[in-house]
Design an enzyme around this catalytic site. Structure first.
Site, PDB file in Angstrom:
ATOM      1  N   PRO A  13       0.793  -1.225   0.000  1.00 31.21           N
ATOM      2  CG  PRO A  13      -0.111  -1.091   2.126  1.00 31.21           C
ATOM      3  CD  PRO A  13       0.552  -2.049   1.179  1.00 31.21           C
ATOM      4  CG  ASN A  14      -0.301   4.374   1.239  1.00 28.92           C
ATOM      5  OD1 ASN A  14      -1.253   4.910   0.682  1.00 28.92           O
ATOM      6  ND2 ASN A  14      -0.395   3.856   2.454  1.00 28.92           N
ATOM      7  NE  ARG A  21       0.761  14.010  -1.678  1.00 32.59           N
ATOM      8  CZ  ARG A  21      -0.149  13.545  -2.528  1.00 32.59           C
ATOM      9  NH1 ARG A  21      -0.222  12.271  -2.764  1.00 32.59           N
ATOM     10  NH2 ARG A  21      -0.986  14.362  -3.124  1.00 32.59           N
ATOM     11  CE1 TYR A  26       9.037   4.940   3.204  1.00 25.16           C
ATOM     12  CE2 TYR A  26       7.486   6.757   2.940  1.00 25.16           C
ATOM     13  CZ  TYR A  26       7.933   5.657   3.647  1.00 25.16           C
ATOM     14  OH  TYR A  26       7.286   5.268   4.783  1.00 25.16           O
ATOM     15  CG  ASN A  77       8.340  -2.195   0.310  1.00 27.50           C
ATOM     16  OD1 ASN A  77       7.801  -2.341   1.413  1.00 27.50           O
ATOM     17  ND2 ASN A  77       8.919  -1.067  -0.051  1.00 27.50           N
ATOM     18  CB  ALA A  80       1.528   0.204   6.313  1.00 25.27           C
ATOM     19  CG  HIS A  83       5.126  -2.377  10.106  1.00 30.93           C
ATOM     20  ND1 HIS A  83       6.418  -2.858  10.163  1.00 30.93           N
ATOM     21  CD2 HIS A  83       5.150  -1.347   9.215  1.00 30.93           C
ATOM     22  CE1 HIS A  83       7.180  -2.130   9.353  1.00 30.93           C
ATOM     23  NE2 HIS A  83       6.433  -1.217   8.769  1.00 30.93           N
ATOM     24  CG  ASP A  90      -1.140 -17.127   8.264  1.00 25.14           C
ATOM     25  OD1 ASP A  90      -0.072 -17.249   8.898  1.00 25.14           O
ATOM     26  OD2 ASP A  90      -2.250 -17.018   8.823  1.00 25.14           O
ATOM     27  CD  GLU A 101      10.282  -7.989   5.661  1.00 27.47           C
ATOM     28  OE1 GLU A 101      10.505  -9.116   6.175  1.00 27.47           O
ATOM     29  OE2 GLU A 101       9.866  -7.012   6.317  1.00 27.47           O
ATOM     30  CG  HIS A 103      11.052  -2.747   4.541  1.00 28.39           C
ATOM     31  ND1 HIS A 103       9.694  -2.615   4.405  1.00 28.39           N
ATOM     32  CD2 HIS A 103      11.263  -3.942   5.134  1.00 28.39           C
ATOM     33  CE1 HIS A 103       9.103  -3.685   4.899  1.00 28.39           C
ATOM     34  NE2 HIS A 103      10.036  -4.515   5.354  1.00 28.39           N
ATOM     35  CG  LEU A 104      11.770   2.080  -0.903  1.00 27.67           C
ATOM     36  CD1 LEU A 104      10.506   2.868  -1.203  1.00 27.67           C
ATOM     37  CD2 LEU A 104      12.783   2.250  -2.022  1.00 27.67           C
ATOM     38  CB  SER A 105      12.662   3.859   5.249  1.00 28.92           C
ATOM     39  OG  SER A 105      11.570   3.039   5.651  1.00 28.92           O
ATOM     40  NE  ARG A 110      10.289   5.607   8.660  1.00 29.80           N
ATOM     41  CZ  ARG A 110       9.323   5.526   7.740  1.00 29.80           C
ATOM     42  NH1 ARG A 110       9.360   4.567   6.824  1.00 29.80           N
ATOM     43  NH2 ARG A 110       8.332   6.406   7.747  1.00 29.80           N
ATOM     44  NE  ARG A 114       7.063   4.049   9.900  1.00 26.83           N
ATOM     45  CZ  ARG A 114       5.985   4.227   9.132  1.00 26.83           C
ATOM     46  NH1 ARG A 114       5.577   3.285   8.324  1.00 26.83           N
ATOM     47  NH2 ARG A 114       5.313   5.362   9.159  1.00 26.83           N
TER      48      ARG A 114
HETATM   49  O1  CA2 Z   1      10.531   1.653   3.835  1.00 26.12           O
HETATM   50  C1  CA2 Z   1       9.668   0.995   3.223  1.00 26.12           C
HETATM   51  O2  CA2 Z   1       9.856   0.531   2.098  1.00 26.12           O
HETATM   52  C2  CA2 Z   1       8.296   0.776   3.870  1.00 26.12           C
HETATM   53  O3  CA2 Z   1       7.870  -0.541   3.546  1.00 26.12           O
HETATM   54  C3  CA2 Z   1       7.381   1.816   3.263  1.00 26.12           C
HETATM   55  C4  CA2 Z   1       5.995   1.827   3.891  1.00 26.12           C
HETATM   56  C5  CA2 Z   1       6.080   1.899   5.418  1.00 26.12           C
HETATM   57  O4  CA2 Z   1       4.791   1.772   5.966  1.00 26.12           O
HETATM   58  C6  CA2 Z   1       6.971   0.808   5.976  1.00 26.12           C
HETATM   59  O5  CA2 Z   1       7.052   0.977   7.381  1.00 26.12           O
HETATM   60  C7  CA2 Z   1       8.364   0.890   5.388  1.00 26.12           C
HETATM   61  C8  CA2 Z   1       5.199   3.036   3.424  1.00 26.12           C
HETATM   62  C9  CA2 Z   1       5.130   3.214   1.940  1.00 26.12           C
HETATM   63  C10 CA2 Z   1       4.442   4.517   1.678  1.00 26.12           C
HETATM   64  O6  CA2 Z   1       5.039   5.129   0.576  1.00 26.12           O
HETATM   65  C11 CA2 Z   1       4.762   6.454   0.366  1.00 26.12           C
HETATM   66  C12 CA2 Z   1       5.416   7.031  -0.666  1.00 26.12           C
HETATM   67  C13 CA2 Z   1       5.227   8.354  -0.926  1.00 26.12           C
HETATM   68  C14 CA2 Z   1       4.331   9.093  -0.149  1.00 26.12           C
HETATM   69  C15 CA2 Z   1       3.670   8.487   0.890  1.00 26.12           C
HETATM   70  C16 CA2 Z   1       3.875   7.155   1.148  1.00 26.12           C
END
Ligand code: CA2
Length: 153
Positions: A13-14, A21, A26, A77, A80, A83, A90, A101, A103-105, A110, A114
């Site tokens: 998601p997102n 943004r 990210y 990836n 959210a 978490h 499953d 798995e 993650h960008l961050s 954080r 997370r």
């Molecule tokens: O660091 C990552 O790749 C995450 O999986 C990114 C998720 C976050 O919930 C995880 O804790 C770590 C969030 C992705 C949301 O991406 C956005 C990108 C631009 C603007 C808003 C959200």
């Protein structure tokens, strides 16, 4: 001859908002640009990459189920859902396809919520904190794992 591989790349998601943004957290690349880099790396490694993004948990679960028989491995990836989602965990455990798995961050630098990943215990490994390089390193690790003869996770 190299073992032909097809890898499912799942974005949760997102992640469709990438590049539009929060570039400070990210990065400034769009999801399309990340997918292009993965496809290019796939050409180099002779592995086909099929990217899927969804904001819906059930769609991601379905994609994992449908990977059986079509893909040799999964790069994920889960955003959210990392978490929160026992369902994704499953599904990954259920299909038993080697999964990495990413993650960008760096999720451990954080907020506390997370720091826990529901999917970490059912994947081969996790790469977190290197921006787009997390995807590329994770992809390379998955291909290497599969070519080393590890068909099951
Ligand atoms: O660091 C990552 O790749 C995450 O999986 C990114 C998720 C976050 O919930 C995880 O804790 C770590 C969030 C992705 C949301 O991406 C956005 C990108 C631009 C603007 C808003 C959200």
């Amino acid at each position: 001859m190299l073992l032909p591989l097809t890898i499912l790349v799942l974005h949760g998601p997102n992640l469709n908002l990438l590049g539009q943004r929060e570039p400070g957290i990210y990065g400034s690349l769009t999801l399309a640009a990340i997918n292009e880099l993965l496809v290019a790396e796939g050409l180099r490694l002779q592995a086909t990459v099929l990217p899927v993004q969804s904001n819906h948990e059930g769609v991601l679960v379905d994609a994992i189920h449908e990977a059986l028989g079509k893909y040799q491995g999964i790069l994920i990836n889960a955003g959210a859902y990392t978490h929160t989602s026992v369902a994704l965990r499953d599904a990954i455990a259920g299909v038993n396809l080697p999964t990495v798995e990413v993650h960008l961050s760096n999720i451990y630098r954080r907020e506390d919520f997370r720091h826990h990943s529901y999917i970490a215990p059912v994947v081969i490994g996790q790469i977190s904190g290197f921006g787009v390089q997390s995807y590329l390193l994770g992809f390379q690790a998955l291909v290497h794992h599969l070519r080393a003869g590890n068909g099951k996770s």
